[in-house]
Design an enzyme around this catalytic site. Sequence first.
Site, PDB file in Angstrom:
ATOM      1  N   ASN A   8      39.286  49.814  35.566  1.00 28.56           N
ATOM      2  CA  ASN A   8      38.686  48.543  35.982  1.00 28.56           C
ATOM      3  C   ASN A   8      37.167  48.635  35.935  1.00 28.56           C
ATOM      4  O   ASN A   8      36.538  49.183  36.838  1.00 28.56           O
ATOM      5  CB  ASN A   8      39.161  48.188  37.395  1.00 28.56           C
ATOM      6  CG  ASN A   8      38.609  46.868  37.873  1.00 28.56           C
ATOM      7  OD1 ASN A   8      38.132  46.056  37.080  1.00 28.56           O
ATOM      8  ND2 ASN A   8      38.678  46.634  39.172  1.00 28.56           N
ATOM      9  N   TRP A   9      36.578  48.056  34.891  1.00 32.87           N
ATOM     10  CA  TRP A   9      35.131  48.110  34.725  1.00 32.87           C
ATOM     11  C   TRP A   9      34.378  47.206  35.687  1.00 32.87           C
ATOM     12  O   TRP A   9      33.159  47.320  35.823  1.00 32.87           O
ATOM     13  CB  TRP A   9      34.763  47.707  33.290  1.00 32.87           C
ATOM     14  CG  TRP A   9      34.987  48.780  32.281  1.00 32.87           C
ATOM     15  CD1 TRP A   9      35.442  50.047  32.506  1.00 32.87           C
ATOM     16  CD2 TRP A   9      34.758  48.681  30.871  1.00 32.87           C
ATOM     17  NE1 TRP A   9      35.519  50.743  31.325  1.00 32.87           N
ATOM     18  CE2 TRP A   9      35.097  49.933  30.298  1.00 32.87           C
ATOM     19  CE3 TRP A   9      34.302  47.662  30.045  1.00 32.87           C
ATOM     20  CZ2 TRP A   9      34.991  50.171  28.930  1.00 32.87           C
ATOM     21  CZ3 TRP A   9      34.200  47.910  28.679  1.00 32.87           C
ATOM     22  CH2 TRP A   9      34.540  49.148  28.136  1.00 32.87           C
ATOM     23  N   LYS A  10      35.073  46.278  36.319  1.00 35.54           N
ATOM     24  CA  LYS A  10      34.421  45.292  37.190  1.00 35.54           C
ATOM     25  C   LYS A  10      33.306  44.580  36.411  1.00 35.54           C
ATOM     26  O   LYS A  10      33.474  44.328  35.215  1.00 35.54           O
ATOM     27  CB  LYS A  10      33.930  45.948  38.480  1.00 35.54           C
ATOM     28  CG  LYS A  10      35.065  46.688  39.202  1.00 35.54           C
ATOM     29  CD  LYS A  10      34.705  47.135  40.588  1.00 35.54           C
ATOM     30  CE  LYS A  10      35.885  47.836  41.242  1.00 35.54           C
ATOM     31  NZ  LYS A  10      35.614  48.195  42.648  1.00 35.54           N
ATOM     32  N   HIS A  92      42.880  41.461  43.305  1.00 40.11           N
ATOM     33  CA  HIS A  92      42.012  42.582  43.692  1.00 40.11           C
ATOM     34  C   HIS A  92      41.301  42.236  44.988  1.00 40.11           C
ATOM     35  O   HIS A  92      40.965  41.075  45.255  1.00 40.11           O
ATOM     36  CB  HIS A  92      41.001  42.872  42.583  1.00 40.11           C
ATOM     37  CG  HIS A  92      40.267  44.146  42.770  1.00 40.11           C
ATOM     38  ND1 HIS A  92      39.190  44.273  43.629  1.00 40.11           N
ATOM     39  CD2 HIS A  92      40.443  45.385  42.201  1.00 40.11           C
ATOM     40  CE1 HIS A  92      38.740  45.527  43.587  1.00 40.11           C
ATOM     41  NE2 HIS A  92      39.481  46.212  42.743  1.00 40.11           N
ATOM     42  N   GLU A  94      38.376  42.495  45.947  1.00 36.26           N
ATOM     43  CA  GLU A  94      37.090  41.809  45.785  1.00 36.26           C
ATOM     44  C   GLU A  94      37.288  40.331  45.492  1.00 36.26           C
ATOM     45  O   GLU A  94      36.480  39.500  45.911  1.00 36.26           O
ATOM     46  CB  GLU A  94      36.289  42.505  44.677  1.00 36.26           C
ATOM     47  CG  GLU A  94      35.819  43.883  45.101  1.00 36.26           C
ATOM     48  CD  GLU A  94      35.455  44.811  43.957  1.00 36.26           C
ATOM     49  OE1 GLU A  94      35.118  45.974  44.249  1.00 36.26           O
ATOM     50  OE2 GLU A  94      35.528  44.379  42.790  1.00 36.26           O
ATOM     51  N   GLU A 160      45.597  49.532  47.018  1.00 36.53           N
ATOM     52  CA  GLU A 160      44.174  49.873  47.117  1.00 36.53           C
ATOM     53  C   GLU A 160      43.709  49.693  48.564  1.00 36.53           C
ATOM     54  O   GLU A 160      43.437  48.580  48.994  1.00 36.53           O
ATOM     55  CB  GLU A 160      43.343  49.009  46.172  1.00 36.53           C
ATOM     56  CG  GLU A 160      43.695  47.526  46.159  1.00 36.53           C
ATOM     57  CD  GLU A 160      42.601  46.677  45.531  1.00 36.53           C
ATOM     58  OE1 GLU A 160      41.737  47.213  44.831  1.00 36.53           O
ATOM     59  OE2 GLU A 160      42.599  45.463  45.792  1.00 36.53           O
ATOM     60  N   GLY A 166      34.974  52.125  46.301  1.00 35.51           N
ATOM     61  CA  GLY A 166      33.537  52.206  46.097  1.00 35.51           C
ATOM     62  C   GLY A 166      32.769  52.819  47.253  1.00 35.51           C
ATOM     63  O   GLY A 166      31.543  52.752  47.299  1.00 35.51           O
ATOM     64  N   SER A 205      38.350  55.047  44.821  1.00 40.11           N
ATOM     65  CA  SER A 205      37.538  56.243  44.597  1.00 40.11           C
ATOM     66  C   SER A 205      38.314  57.358  43.907  1.00 40.11           C
ATOM     67  O   SER A 205      38.223  58.533  44.271  1.00 40.11           O
ATOM     68  CB  SER A 205      36.941  56.739  45.925  1.00 40.11           C
ATOM     69  OG  SER A 205      36.079  55.761  46.479  1.00 40.11           O
ATOM     70  N   GLY A 226      38.047  52.546  39.358  1.00 36.68           N
ATOM     71  CA  GLY A 226      36.821  51.762  39.298  1.00 36.68           C
ATOM     72  C   GLY A 226      35.675  52.523  38.676  1.00 36.68           C
ATOM     73  O   GLY A 226      35.549  52.634  37.459  1.00 36.68           O
ATOM     74  N   GLY A 227      34.786  53.075  39.506  1.00 35.95           N
ATOM     75  CA  GLY A 227      33.557  53.700  39.030  1.00 35.95           C
ATOM     76  C   GLY A 227      33.763  54.783  37.994  1.00 35.95           C
ATOM     77  O   GLY A 227      32.985  54.910  37.044  1.00 35.95           O
TER      78      GLY A 227
END
Length: 245
Positions: A8-10, A92, A94, A160, A166, A205, A226-227
Amino acid sequence: MRNLLALNWKMNKTPSEARSWAAELGERYEEGNAELAVMAPFVTISTLAANLPAGVGLGAQDVSAHESGAYTGETSAAMLADVGVQYVVVGHSERRDYHGETDNVVAAKAKLVQANGLLPIVCVGEKLDVREKGQQVAYTLAQLHGSLEGVGSDVVIAYEPVWAIGTGKTATADDAEELAVAIRSALEERYGKKSSEIRVLYGGSVKPDNIASICAKPNINGALVGGASLKVADVLGMNDALKDA
């Protein structure tokens, strides 16, 4: 069941950056350990469709809850299918937090995703205050139930824990497995034997140094990353870590 790494590049990477990322991955990637799929911003999807190496899937991070019409700024499931998308993330944390998406909205999106031949990745999970009260299982299962209302069994579930997204904090493998077991039980109750084909991912994470222990748990079948999805080296590190998973 083969592990899925849903990357997931967001809101990161321009189309030109996505092209470079795909080229680097293509030079170094060896298919076989885990299934990779990139959840990309809308504007990079066509670029990735033309440049991802064979065997790497393509996904979107969101979709409209409407089929078509006067919804400025929205992107339909039919549009995503037409440009080669296979997976769509819905619900998600977010999107739920920043855009007020309810379980009903998530379910509506998931149904449209399925109606267009795509696979929804339905996200559920608790915030820190819920976990501190020991209510993480009940909360997450209630969210799951609402988000799957009317949704078929062709689905992926991503657990999640919001407090681990994050933040650098990661749920332990046992924490993740606790919820995965509960989710699997709920899926079996809803879908019967078909539930055995549903992948349950962990998101929060995830990194090359912790993914193997998480995915070694019997009820976890990959990760929503994610990151660590932004650097090819990290993606390859996670892929390599899952060789024996």
